[in-house]
Scaffold this motif. Structure first.
Motif, PDB file in Angstrom:
ATOM      1  N   ALA A  47      64.293  21.261 -97.299  1.00 54.36           N
ATOM      2  CA  ALA A  47      63.985  22.408 -98.161  1.00 54.36           C
ATOM      3  C   ALA A  47      64.114  23.718 -97.384  1.00 54.36           C
ATOM      4  CB  ALA A  47      62.586  22.279 -98.744  1.00 54.36           C
ATOM      5  N   ILE A  48      63.657  23.713 -96.123  1.00 56.51           N
ATOM      6  CA  ILE A  48      63.760  24.926 -95.307  1.00 56.51           C
ATOM      7  C   ILE A  48      65.222  25.248 -94.997  1.00 56.51           C
ATOM      8  CG2 ILE A  48      63.230  25.909 -93.036  1.00 56.51           C
ATOM      9  CD1 ILE A  48      60.465  24.662 -93.252  1.00 56.51           C
ATOM     10  N   GLY A  49      66.025  24.204 -94.750  1.00 57.90           N
ATOM     11  CA  GLY A  49      67.462  24.410 -94.538  1.00 57.90           C
ATOM     12  C   GLY A  49      68.108  25.060 -95.751  1.00 57.90           C
ATOM     13  N   GLY A 224      70.650  19.071 -88.600  1.00 58.17           N
ATOM     14  CA  GLY A 224      70.887  18.279 -89.811  1.00 58.17           C
ATOM     15  C   GLY A 224      69.958  18.627 -90.957  1.00 58.17           C
ATOM     16  N   GLN A 225      69.608  19.913 -91.089  1.00 57.27           N
ATOM     17  CA  GLN A 225      68.719  20.313 -92.178  1.00 57.27           C
ATOM     18  C   GLN A 225      69.472  20.916 -93.355  1.00 57.27           C
ATOM     19  OE1 GLN A 225      65.604  21.974 -89.083  1.00 57.27           O
ATOM     20  NE2 GLN A 225      64.759  22.172 -91.135  1.00 57.27           N
ATOM     21  N   ILE A 226      70.818  21.045 -93.216  1.00 57.78           N
ATOM     22  CA  ILE A 226      71.600  21.634 -94.306  1.00 57.78           C
ATOM     23  C   ILE A 226      72.325  20.522 -95.056  1.00 57.78           C
ATOM     24  CG2 ILE A 226      73.330  23.376 -94.901  1.00 57.78           C
ATOM     25  CD1 ILE A 226      72.013  25.103 -92.986  1.00 57.78           C
ATOM     26  N   ASP A 227      71.652  20.005 -96.089  1.00 58.46           N
ATOM     27  CA  ASP A 227      72.194  18.914 -96.894  1.00 58.46           C
ATOM     28  C   ASP A 227      73.137  19.502 -97.950  1.00 58.46           C
ATOM     29  OD1 ASP A 227      72.686  16.855 -98.644  1.00 58.46           O
ATOM     30  OD2 ASP A 227      70.618  16.127 -98.694  1.00 58.46           O
ATOM     31  N   PRO A 228      74.435  19.123 -97.931  1.00 56.36           N
ATOM     32  CA  PRO A 228      75.394  19.758 -98.849  1.00 56.36           C
ATOM     33  C   PRO A 228      75.043  19.638-100.323  1.00 56.36           C
ATOM     34  CG  PRO A 228      76.408  17.940 -97.622  1.00 56.36           C
ATOM     35  CD  PRO A 228      75.086  18.218 -96.988  1.00 56.36           C
ATOM     36  N   ILE A 229      74.492  18.494-100.753  1.00 53.86           N
ATOM     37  CA  ILE A 229      74.235  18.363-102.196  1.00 53.86           C
ATOM     38  C   ILE A 229      73.081  19.254-102.654  1.00 53.86           C
ATOM     39  CG2 ILE A 229      72.653  16.399-102.215  1.00 53.86           C
ATOM     40  CD1 ILE A 229      74.292  15.379-104.655  1.00 53.86           C
ATOM     41  N   ILE A 230      72.220  19.692-101.703  1.00 58.05           N
ATOM     42  CA  ILE A 230      71.180  20.671-102.051  1.00 58.05           C
ATOM     43  C   ILE A 230      71.732  22.084-101.876  1.00 58.05           C
ATOM     44  CG2 ILE A 230      68.836  21.461-101.584  1.00 58.05           C
ATOM     45  CD1 ILE A 230      68.276  18.761-100.279  1.00 58.05           C
ATOM     46  N   ALA A 231      72.459  22.290-100.770  1.00 58.86           N
ATOM     47  CA  ALA A 231      72.946  23.630-100.448  1.00 58.86           C
ATOM     48  C   ALA A 231      73.935  24.153-101.486  1.00 58.86           C
ATOM     49  CB  ALA A 231      73.592  23.636 -99.066  1.00 58.86           C
ATOM     50  N   ALA A 232      74.800  23.260-102.026  1.00 57.26           N
ATOM     51  CA  ALA A 232      75.844  23.720-102.952  1.00 57.26           C
ATOM     52  C   ALA A 232      75.270  24.379-104.211  1.00 57.26           C
ATOM     53  CB  ALA A 232      76.780  22.566-103.310  1.00 57.26           C
TER      54      ALA A 232
ATOM     55  N   THR B  58      69.772  10.628 -95.433  1.00 54.82           N
ATOM     56  CA  THR B  58      71.081  10.774 -96.068  1.00 54.82           C
ATOM     57  C   THR B  58      72.133  11.177 -95.032  1.00 54.82           C
ATOM     58  OG1 THR B  58      69.963  11.589 -98.027  1.00 54.82           O
ATOM     59  CG2 THR B  58      72.340  11.936 -97.923  1.00 54.82           C
ATOM     60  N   PRO B  59      73.264  10.462 -94.980  1.00 57.84           N
ATOM     61  CA  PRO B  59      74.287  10.877 -94.027  1.00 57.84           C
ATOM     62  C   PRO B  59      75.109  12.051 -94.563  1.00 57.84           C
ATOM     63  CG  PRO B  59      74.976   8.892 -95.177  1.00 57.84           C
ATOM     64  CD  PRO B  59      73.641   9.267 -95.741  1.00 57.84           C
ATOM     65  N   PHE B  60      75.224  13.098 -93.766  1.00 60.40           N
ATOM     66  CA  PHE B  60      76.132  14.215 -94.087  1.00 60.40           C
ATOM     67  C   PHE B  60      76.484  14.887 -92.766  1.00 60.40           C
ATOM     68  CE2 PHE B  60      71.743  15.676 -94.883  1.00 60.40           C
ATOM     69  CZ  PHE B  60      71.642  16.717 -93.970  1.00 60.40           C
ATOM     70  N   PRO B  61      77.640  15.572 -92.711  1.00 62.54           N
ATOM     71  CA  PRO B  61      78.070  16.138 -91.427  1.00 62.54           C
ATOM     72  C   PRO B  61      77.129  17.241 -90.930  1.00 62.54           C
ATOM     73  CG  PRO B  61      79.542  16.805 -93.209  1.00 62.54           C
ATOM     74  CD  PRO B  61      78.635  15.783 -93.768  1.00 62.54           C
ATOM     75  N   HIS B  62      76.637  17.126 -89.686  1.00 64.46           N
ATOM     76  CA  HIS B  62      75.872  18.214 -89.096  1.00 64.46           C
ATOM     77  C   HIS B  62      76.268  18.467 -87.643  1.00 64.46           C
ATOM     78  CE1 HIS B  62      72.967  15.442 -87.174  1.00 64.46           C
ATOM     79  NE2 HIS B  62      73.114  14.731 -88.270  1.00 64.46           N
ATOM     80  N   SER B  63      77.533  18.174 -87.328  1.00 67.24           N
ATOM     81  CA  SER B  63      78.085  18.638 -86.049  1.00 67.24           C
ATOM     82  C   SER B  63      79.527  19.019 -86.351  1.00 67.24           C
ATOM     83  CB  SER B  63      78.043  17.537 -85.005  1.00 67.24           C
ATOM     84  OG  SER B  63      78.998  16.539 -85.317  1.00 67.24           O
ATOM     85  N   PHE B  64      80.125  19.814 -85.451  1.00 73.60           N
ATOM     86  CA  PHE B  64      81.466  20.313 -85.746  1.00 73.60           C
ATOM     87  C   PHE B  64      82.500  19.185 -85.762  1.00 73.60           C
ATOM     88  CE2 PHE B  64      79.224  24.107 -84.321  1.00 73.60           C
ATOM     89  CZ  PHE B  64      79.483  24.923 -85.410  1.00 73.60           C
ATOM     90  N   GLN B  77      81.495  16.469 -99.439  1.00 78.45           N
ATOM     91  CA  GLN B  77      80.380  16.985 -98.635  1.00 78.45           C
ATOM     92  C   GLN B  77      80.866  17.897 -97.515  1.00 78.45           C
ATOM     93  OE1 GLN B  77      80.322  13.891 -99.864  1.00 78.45           O
ATOM     94  NE2 GLN B  77      78.238  13.058 -99.991  1.00 78.45           N
ATOM     95  N   GLY B  78      81.937  17.458 -96.840  1.00 83.70           N
ATOM     96  CA  GLY B  78      82.484  18.256 -95.735  1.00 83.70           C
ATOM     97  C   GLY B  78      82.994  19.600 -96.220  1.00 83.70           C
ATOM     98  N   ILE B  79      83.658  19.605 -97.383  1.00 80.92           N
ATOM     99  CA  ILE B  79      84.185  20.862 -97.930  1.00 80.92           C
ATOM    100  C   ILE B  79      83.034  21.804 -98.272  1.00 80.92           C
ATOM    101  CG2 ILE B  79      85.602  21.879 -99.769  1.00 80.92           C
ATOM    102  CD1 ILE B  79      87.081  19.173 -99.934  1.00 80.92           C
ATOM    103  N   ILE B  80      81.939  21.236 -98.833  1.00 82.33           N
ATOM    104  CA  ILE B  80      80.775  22.069 -99.160  1.00 82.33           C
ATOM    105  C   ILE B  80      80.208  22.704 -97.893  1.00 82.33           C
ATOM    106  CG2 ILE B  80      78.394  22.053-100.011  1.00 82.33           C
ATOM    107  CD1 ILE B  80      79.218  19.843-101.966  1.00 82.33           C
ATOM    108  N   VAL B  81      80.046  21.892 -96.833  1.00 87.83           N
ATOM    109  CA  VAL B  81      79.486  22.421 -95.578  1.00 87.83           C
ATOM    110  C   VAL B  81      80.371  23.546 -95.031  1.00 87.83           C
ATOM    111  CG1 VAL B  81      78.892  21.877 -93.188  1.00 87.83           C
ATOM    112  CG2 VAL B  81      78.212  20.323 -95.002  1.00 87.83           C
ATOM    113  N   LEU B  82      81.690  23.385 -95.149  1.00 84.32           N
ATOM    114  CA  LEU B  82      82.609  24.448 -94.713  1.00 84.32           C
ATOM    115  C   LEU B  82      82.335  25.740 -95.486  1.00 84.32           C
ATOM    116  CD1 LEU B  82      85.196  25.154 -93.008  1.00 84.32           C
ATOM    117  CD2 LEU B  82      86.489  24.649 -95.084  1.00 84.32           C
ATOM    118  N   GLY B  83      82.159  25.617 -96.805  1.00 88.31           N
ATOM    119  CA  GLY B  83      81.867  26.787 -97.640  1.00 88.31           C
ATOM    120  C   GLY B  83      80.546  27.436 -97.236  1.00 88.31           C
TER     121      GLY B  83
END
Lengths: 279, 130
Positions: A47-49, A224-232, B58-64, B77-83
């Motif tokens: 949530a903080i991410g 690893g605090q920025i979860d894409p499905i929440i961030a998007a 949950t697995p998602f990219p958190h290193s370059f 997921q990777g495309i979202i992180v890039l954005g």
């Protein structure tokens, strides 16, 4: 609730967070963190991410309009960023040194006082016309903006640069230490200590919070605090909301902005005091 | 002078606007790709719960490196992180443009102040890595 429901509903709530955050200069985190933890039962770290993402989205989304309309005091904002970024950087090192409970109690009290100070200034509508502040004069931090609600150009002078810098350092520190409240001290610093008009304080805080948040975003990504499905959905919703909120600020009366800000600040300070005294 | 200051405001506003628009577009593409790959995410009722995607495990990219692999594999997921990264970098680029703008105004004290902010900001990114 399926992933698509989650994404769509969170995006809609984020629009509201973006409108509120851009209007009072606090960023969307004030809404996003409680919504994610209490409503969606998401882990506080994630949530903080998401909150960091929402703060940057509010800031950039609204500042694009505020800067163009000269509502933001660009020079004062960039000058004060000197204190917020160094505060954020030192905060990253102090995290392990001070107990979180003490920090919440301390900043809860600071914010309670700030909300009182901001409320007390509600009758001071007229900005200053002279300033003896040497730093403000040297860097020419004074400014003027066009107020659509009052339909006139408002010029103002800046004072209290030193207490302003000190409060900004504290603001950077608290946002790095607790992950919240980066704008909560910035607005009172500019409004009460430096006597900037309320709308300019809000717009300039909005401009600055993105930089403060960016200073700690890297560490949140690596952890690893920025979860894409929440961030998007948060990023898209907040950006839409902030663009809309930025159109609103000019038209609303300064007094209204101040009162909304005080109410939100009281809520945040109570939340912090609760975490400090009755965890 | 006034015209130069106005140009600074317009430049900074433009940087913010471009950063915001580009990141929204990329994040939207990422969302579409993610839902296109995982048809189980799409039903409005029943099926998968979002909790599987928002838990601390949950697995998602958190290193370059992971991010590069994820984007190369065409994962949403990777495309979202890039954005999101472009969104995070927008204020940093805004500060850099500020340095140039103040130099253009021949305002050395403000250019210096903004430059220090930029150094602290870039430094924080490197410290985060180490």
């Amino acid at each position: 609730m399926t992933p698509i429901d989650f994404v769509v509903s969170l995006a809609l709530i984020s629009v509201a967070a973006g409108v509120l955050g851009s209007l009072i200069g606090l960023g969307g985190g004030v809404v996003i963190v409680p919504v994610l933890t209490l409503l969606y039962h998401v882990d506080i770290r994630l949530a903080i991410g998401a909150s960091i993402v929402s703060v940057i989205a509010t800031s950039s989304g609204a500042a694009a309009a505020y800067v163009r309309e000269r509502m933001t005091n660009l020079r004062a904002g960039m000058f004060l960023e000197l204190a917020t970024t160094t505060g954020a950087l030192s905060g990253a090192y102090l995290t392990t040194l001070l107990p979180t409970r003490f920090l919440f109690a301390f900043f809860g009290l600071v914010l309670a006082y700030s909300s009182f100070a901001t409320f007390r200034r509600r009758h001071y509508a007229e900005p200053l016309t002279v300033s003896n502040d040497r730093l403000a004069n040297y860097f020419n931090l004074h400014g003027s903006y066009y107020d659509p609600a009052e339909q006139r150009e408002i010029s103002y002078k800046v004072v209290g640069t030193k207490p302003g810098l000190a409060l900004m350092y504290l603001a950077g520190l608290v946002s790095a230490l607790l992950g919240i409240g980066s704008g909560a001290l910035k607005v009172p610093a500019m409004d009460s200590a430096m006597h900037l008009p309320m709308k300019v304080s809000s717009a300039t805080s909005n401009f600055m919070i993105g930089v403060t948040a960016a200073a700690s975003a890297g560490i949140y990504f690596i952890r690893g605090q920025i979860d894409p499905i929440i961030a998007a959905p948060v990023a898209i919703g907040v950006l839409v909301g902030a663009t809309f909120g930025a159109r609103l600020l000019g038209r609303v009366k300064s007094r209204t902005i101040r009162l909304v800000f005080v109410v939100v600040l009281v809520v945040i300070s109570l939340e912090m005091l609760q975490k400090g005294f009755f965890p | 002078m006034e015209a130069k200051i106005r140009r600074t405001e317009v430049a900074i506003s433009l940087v913010l606007r471009i950063g915001v628009i580009v990141s929204v577009l990329i994040i939207t593409v990422g969302l579409v790709v993610m839902f296109a790959h995982h048809s189980a995410y799409l039903p409005i009722t029943g099926g998968t719960s979002y909790h599987n995607l928002t838990s601390p495990t949950t697995p998602f990219p958190h290193s370059f490196t992971a991010l590069r692999h994820s984007i190369a594999a065409g994962e949403g997921q990777g495309i979202i992180v890039l954005g999101v990264m472009i969104l995070v970098l927008t204020p940093v680029i805004r500060v850099a443009v500020g340095v140039l703008a103040f130099l253009n105004e021949k305002d050395v004290p403000m250019a210096l102040v903004t430059f220090i902010v930029l150094v602290v900001l870039v430094g924080s990114f490197f410290l985060a890595q180490g």
